[in-house]
Scaffold this motif. Structure first.
Motif, PDB file in Angstrom:
ATOM      1  N   UNK A 171       0.812  -1.225   0.000  1.00 13.48           N
ATOM      2  CA  UNK A 171       0.000   0.000   0.000  1.00 13.48           C
ATOM      3  C   UNK A 171       0.844   1.273   0.000  1.00 13.48           C
ATOM      4  N   UNK A 172       2.147   1.144  -0.213  1.00 12.55           N
ATOM      5  CA  UNK A 172       3.023   2.312  -0.190  1.00 12.55           C
ATOM      6  C   UNK A 172       2.580   3.373  -1.213  1.00 12.55           C
ATOM      7  N   UNK A 173       2.284   2.987  -2.433  1.00 12.62           N
ATOM      8  CA  UNK A 173       1.837   3.951  -3.452  1.00 12.62           C
ATOM      9  C   UNK A 173       0.491   4.570  -3.085  1.00 12.62           C
ATOM     10  N   UNK A 174      -0.391   3.780  -2.489  1.00 12.37           N
ATOM     11  CA  UNK A 174      -1.697   4.280  -2.059  1.00 12.37           C
ATOM     12  C   UNK A 174      -1.513   5.447  -1.082  1.00 12.37           C
ATOM     13  N   UNK A 175      -0.668   5.260  -0.070  1.00  9.90           N
ATOM     14  CA  UNK A 175      -0.454   6.308   0.925  1.00  9.90           C
ATOM     15  C   UNK A 175       0.372   7.463   0.353  1.00  9.90           C
ATOM     16  N   UNK A 176       1.269   7.184  -0.596  1.00  5.31           N
ATOM     17  CA  UNK A 176       2.046   8.249  -1.237  1.00  5.31           C
ATOM     18  C   UNK A 176       1.114   9.232  -1.949  1.00  5.31           C
ATOM     19  N   UNK A 177      -0.006   8.747  -2.451  1.00  9.10           N
ATOM     20  CA  UNK A 177      -1.001   9.599  -3.099  1.00  9.10           C
ATOM     21  C   UNK A 177      -1.471  10.720  -2.159  1.00  9.10           C
ATOM     22  N   UNK A 178      -1.441  10.479  -0.859  1.00  6.50           N
ATOM     23  CA  UNK A 178      -1.873  11.463   0.134  1.00  6.50           C
ATOM     24  C   UNK A 178      -0.717  12.323   0.645  1.00  6.50           C
ATOM     25  N   UNK A 179       0.490  12.083   0.131  1.00  5.62           N
ATOM     26  CA  UNK A 179       1.648  12.867   0.543  1.00  5.62           C
ATOM     27  C   UNK A 179       2.573  12.171   1.517  1.00  5.62           C
ATOM     28  N   UNK A 180       2.281  10.925   1.877  1.00  7.93           N
ATOM     29  CA  UNK A 180       3.166  10.177   2.770  1.00  7.93           C
ATOM     30  C   UNK A 180       4.439   9.795   2.026  1.00  7.93           C
ATOM     31  N   UNK A 181       5.567   9.819   2.736  1.00  5.97           N
ATOM     32  CA  UNK A 181       6.839   9.378   2.178  1.00  5.97           C
ATOM     33  C   UNK A 181       7.425   8.298   3.068  1.00  5.97           C
TER      34      UNK A 181
END
Length: 181
Positions: free
Chosen positions: A147-157
């Motif tokens: 789910x790394x890309x999913x959360x990256x969509x919200x600005x998470x790194x």
């Protein structure tokens, strides 16, 4: 995008009548109600439904035996999503715990038959907005690696290297919230 309709519901909690704002919306044509709860506001049936949904997805479906009951629920804010009175989604968030400088959220689950309709994104959007209302500017989550890309969509790194958590690959991810103006 979900359209929101606030509805006021009167509830009796420990003998006191309180107002609870329930936000109703439709995602992919499915009517849903979003409701925040504190642990002490749960009735027995609601709490049982939350624990059953979390267990069905995070333990049984993902074949991962881990201690879901971690004593964070008592200090967390809980976001419940229902459709016609049935729990279909859930997540929890909390301000910084003792000794930590960051807020967090987790236990984000959506019932199988409601996946791929945007409900997970709506849960995360609401979690971030809720945490942004507080004073903490950092949010750190332990995300399942897929789910790394999913959360990256919200600005998470990514914040560190991937690791195994009870047999499931995870990665820490961080989001810096905007300072209040």
């Amino acid at each position: 995008m979900a359209t929101l309709r606030p509805a006021i519901q009167l509830e009796r909690v420990r003998g006191v009548v309180i107002e609870t704002v329930i936000y109703s919306s439709q995602i992919a044509g499915v009517p849903m109600q979003f409701q925040w709860r504190r642990f002490e506001e749960f009735d027995c049936d609601e709490l049982y439904a939350v624990l059953a949904l979390r267990q069905n997805i995070l333990v049984v479906e993902q074949s991962s035996s881990y201690p879901d009951l971690d004593f964070v629920d008592q200090v967390a804010d809980h976001l419940l999503v229902t459709n016609n009175g049935t729990l279909i989604g859930y997540a929890r968030s909390h301000a910084p715990l003792s000794g930590r400088a960051y807020a967090s959220f987790g236990r984000v689950v959506v019932a199988l038959e409601y996946r791929r309709a945007g409900l997970g994104k709506e849960l995360v959007r609401r979690l971030i907005a809720h945490l942004a209302e507080g004073s903490c500017l950092d949010v750190l989550i332990s995300a399942q690696l897929y789910l790394e890309d999913f959360y990256a969509h919200f600005g998470f790194t990514r914040d560190g290297e991937p690791y195994q958590d009870v047999g499931v690959p995870h990665v820490n991810m961080r989001l810096r919230l905007n300072a209040p103006s």
